[in-house]
Write an enzyme that holds these catalytic residues in place. Structure first.
Site, PDB file in Angstrom:
ATOM      1  N   THR A 126      48.464  34.044  37.086  1.00  0.00           N
ATOM      2  CA  THR A 126      48.075  34.043  35.676  1.00  0.00           C
ATOM      3  C   THR A 126      49.078  33.400  34.724  1.00  0.00           C
ATOM      4  OG1 THR A 126      48.852  36.296  35.181  1.00  0.00           O
ATOM      5  CG2 THR A 126      46.593  36.059  35.921  1.00  0.00           C
TER       6      THR A 126
ATOM      7  N   ARG B 253      35.751  34.710  33.501  1.00  0.00           N
ATOM      8  CA  ARG B 253      36.157  35.073  34.847  1.00  0.00           C
ATOM      9  C   ARG B 253      35.263  34.369  35.867  1.00  0.00           C
ATOM     10  NH1 ARG B 253      40.245  36.984  38.128  1.00  0.00           N
ATOM     11  NH2 ARG B 253      39.814  38.990  39.101  1.00  0.00           N
TER      12      ARG B 253
ATOM     13  N   GLY C  61      49.754  39.417  37.359  1.00  0.00           N
ATOM     14  CA  GLY C  61      48.924  40.199  38.268  1.00  0.00           C
ATOM     15  C   GLY C  61      48.809  41.644  37.834  1.00  0.00           C
TER      16      GLY C  61
ATOM     17  N   SER D 103      39.861  42.573  37.144  1.00  0.00           N
ATOM     18  CA  SER D 103      41.104  41.854  36.865  1.00  0.00           C
ATOM     19  C   SER D 103      42.050  42.720  36.043  1.00  0.00           C
ATOM     20  CB  SER D 103      40.804  40.569  36.089  1.00  0.00           C
ATOM     21  OG  SER D 103      41.989  39.982  35.590  1.00  0.00           O
ATOM     22  N   SER D 104      43.349  42.470  36.196  1.00  0.00           N
ATOM     23  CA  SER D 104      44.363  43.154  35.383  1.00  0.00           C
ATOM     24  C   SER D 104      44.555  42.516  34.011  1.00  0.00           C
ATOM     25  CB  SER D 104      45.706  43.149  36.116  1.00  0.00           C
ATOM     26  OG  SER D 104      45.653  43.902  37.291  1.00  0.00           O
TER      27      SER D 104
END
Length: 596
Positions: A395, A119, A488, A464-465
């Site tokens: 993503t 990340r 997302g 983050s998802s």
């Protein structure tokens, strides 16, 4: 109806990429045949979607082929995942690439599970009020301040060093060739270029070179190439990731960011470190071990919701069962409430302990006892802290498995479409991941306070998802699933539903059938439950019927219908006989898995 699944074939409606010279057409192919679009020009797919020696699945069929090509050459799942990711970051650069980051889950051949956290991190000069005190309302989304320090290449470096079999240069060859010689614009990229009509794509000289070479935005099926990026990938292939983090590429990147008002420095790039973390796991139905990443990813939310569902009797997949849909939504809402307490564990001291407490079997029973079969609760019951539920974007998901049982499932992103809207002179797009942090002094649209655990700190990673998941047989330890999703904030619910359907159906549904089924989503804020409608452009896709919406409404849910495709899942399933299934997202018309 959520669990009444109709079989739907994999759809390839759009030709996404191929190699040709010259750029204006397919005559005179110059590349290996498997770098073509699998569905282009009437050709049969290069690889089947099932096999017993390995599988790769991505949102772009040609990139799945690239991954399997590397397996065929003797590469590992790590090699295949890296090569496929570099390909996706070229053909779908609008939402992933080396200018971003993400999370991955690794299963080694002996069954050891590891999480790799690549990340993005906040620059050293960042501070928690840099956006709440900013007079520019788009500063966290567009421009230099929006850029966090990319982590993707450090992940590829360590994965290759520890688990790669092929040479580092070999992994870069397909992406270099695609960018140098050209590729066709697929459906996803065409939508990103043309639907919102981003003016910078044709106004900025560097962007225009790639996407508007004749002054007009290119459309689906047309040819483009990115020569600058091909040169950049060659440099990294030859000199390694240090070329990106502490070399000429680093200096060019920093100059591009600072020219747009950013605070990134070369030292920020030098200081970036890949984090290896210990993932969490639960048992499901006494038969499966489900492993997922920890914060700042949201794998723990998937595990917690799945564990809550496991306290109920097994879902009846043979008939319409709106009660199961209701329980699923309630489990989602509790999970999103828990997520408001998460942040980077290197900066928030109680996160690791909190995640463990949310996975205690007793806590799952406590939540299920609160789930009523005929009613819902006020939002505050699911989210007692009254903190904002964060929404993130973009993503791309990739899964790769090899014949040894090594599996990698990863999600990578530059965040929103086209990231910060900065393309460096070296041809790659920079993220706008700083927007995923919370900012103090403000409440969100729904009146909820910002999530303190996710405030900006120098070197910190935002929540983050992303939720890659690996499932194994509890008794034998054999791999069963390696999956995840893009989309997302809808990633969490997409992954939850796909894992839940496959495991709870106990063999009645495979991963492709689950991906093909309509999805439901509820993340507490906004307080609505969305159901995918039937979409004629996806042949055979059923969508939810009105009976499901009405049943949920009667129980207290505020239901709306949405177009399918707001989450996009991929994954590999391994059956008991050793066969792999590369299951691709039918909502992405260029997606297709490949198996060996």
């Amino acid at each position: 109806m959520i669990f009444h699944v109709h079989l739907v074939p994999v759809i390839l409606l759009a030709a996404s990429s191929a190699i040709a010279a010259p750029i204006h057409g397919p005559q005179g192919d110059v590349c290996h045949k498997s770098y073509r679009n699998a569905g282009s020009q009437g050709r049969a797919p290069e690889y089947p979607v099932t096999g017993n020696k390995g599988a790769v699945v991505t949102e772009v069929d040609v990139c799945s082929n690239v991954g399997v090509d590397l397996l065929k050459k003797g590469g590992s799942a790590a090699d295949a995942a890296i090569g496929a990711s570099l390909c996706v970051g070229s053909l779908a650069a609008f939402h992933s690439g080396i200018g971003g980051g993400g999370f991955g889950l690794l299963r080694t051949a002996d069954g050891t599970k590891r999480m790799f956290d690549f990340r993005e991190t906040a620059p050293a000069a960042s501070n928690e009020t840099m956006f709440s005190n900013n007079t520019n309302p788009t500063a966290s989304i567009v421009g230099g301040l929006a850029v966090a320090i990319p982590g993707e290449l450090r992940a590829w470096e360590d994965l290759h060093r520890q688990y790669g079999k092929l040479s580092w240069k070999e992994l870069f060859k397909p992406a270099i060739e695609l960018n140098r010689n050209g590729f066709k614009i697929g459906n996803q990229l065409s939508v990103a270029i043309n639907v919102k009509k981003y003016p910078f794509l044709c106004a900025d000289p560097i962007w225009r070179e790639v996407y508007c070479p004749n002054g007009t935005a290119k459309g689906e099926g047309e040819w483009i190439r990115n020569k600058r990026y091909a040169i950049t990938l060659e440099k990294i292939a030859k000199g390694g990731p240090d070329m990106f983090y502490n070399g000429e590429l680093a200096r060019t990147t920093v100059a591009a960011v600072q020219a747009r008002g950013g605070i990134m420095t070369v030292q920020d790039l030098i200081d970036y470190v890949l984090q290896w973390r210990k993932p969490n796991n639960i048992t499901y139905a006494g038969k499966h071990r489900v492993t997922a990443g920890v914060a700042p990813s949201s794998g723990n939310v998937v595990l917690s919701a799945l564990q809550t569902l496991d306290t109920f009797p097994a879902a009846d997949f043979s008939q319409k069962t709106n009660l199961t849909a209701h329980r699923l939504v309630e489990a989602m809402k509790f999970g999103y409430g828990e997520r408001t307490t998460f942040g980077d564990p290197d900066f928030v001291g109680n996160v690791t302990k909190l995640q463990a407490s949310y996975l205690l079997p007793a806590y799952a029973k406590e939540k299920s006892a609160k789930i009523l079969d005929n009613a819902t609760h006020p939002v505050e019951l699911y989210n007692p802290s009254n903190s904002e539920v964060l929404s993130d974007s973009g993503t791309s998901h990739i899964s790769a498995v090899d014949s040894t049982g090594m599996a990698i499932t990863l999600t990578t992103s530059v965040n929103t479409f086209w990231g910060s809207q900065i393309m460096t002179p070296d041809g790659f797009i920079l993220d706008n991941t700083m927007d995923d942090f919370s900012s103090p002094l403000t409440k969100n649209y729904y009146g909820y306070v910002p999530t303190k655990a996710n405030f900006i700190r120098p070197g910190k990673r935002p929540l983050s998802s992303m939720s890659p998941v690996i499932v194994e047989n509890l008794k034998t330890g054999a791999l069963e699933l390696a999956t995840g999703s893009a989309g997302g904030s809808r990633i969490i619910t997409a992954v939850l539903q796909n894992v839940y359907r496959v495991l709870a159906s106990d063999g009645q549904l495979d991963l492709q059938q689950s991906i093909n089924a309509p999805r439901i989503h509820d993340q507490l804020q906004p307080n609505v439950t969305s159901l995918e409608w039937a979409e004629p452009s996806i042949p055979g896709f059923q969508g939810f019927d009105n009976a499901t919406a009405l049943s949920l409404k009667e129980k207290g849910h505020i239901t709306i219908y949405v177009a399918p495709g707001q989450s996009t899942a991929q994954g590999v399933q391994r059956f008991r006989n050793g066969t792999f299934l590369a299951a691709a997202e039918i909502r992405q018309f260029s997606a297709r898995g490949a198996a060996l």
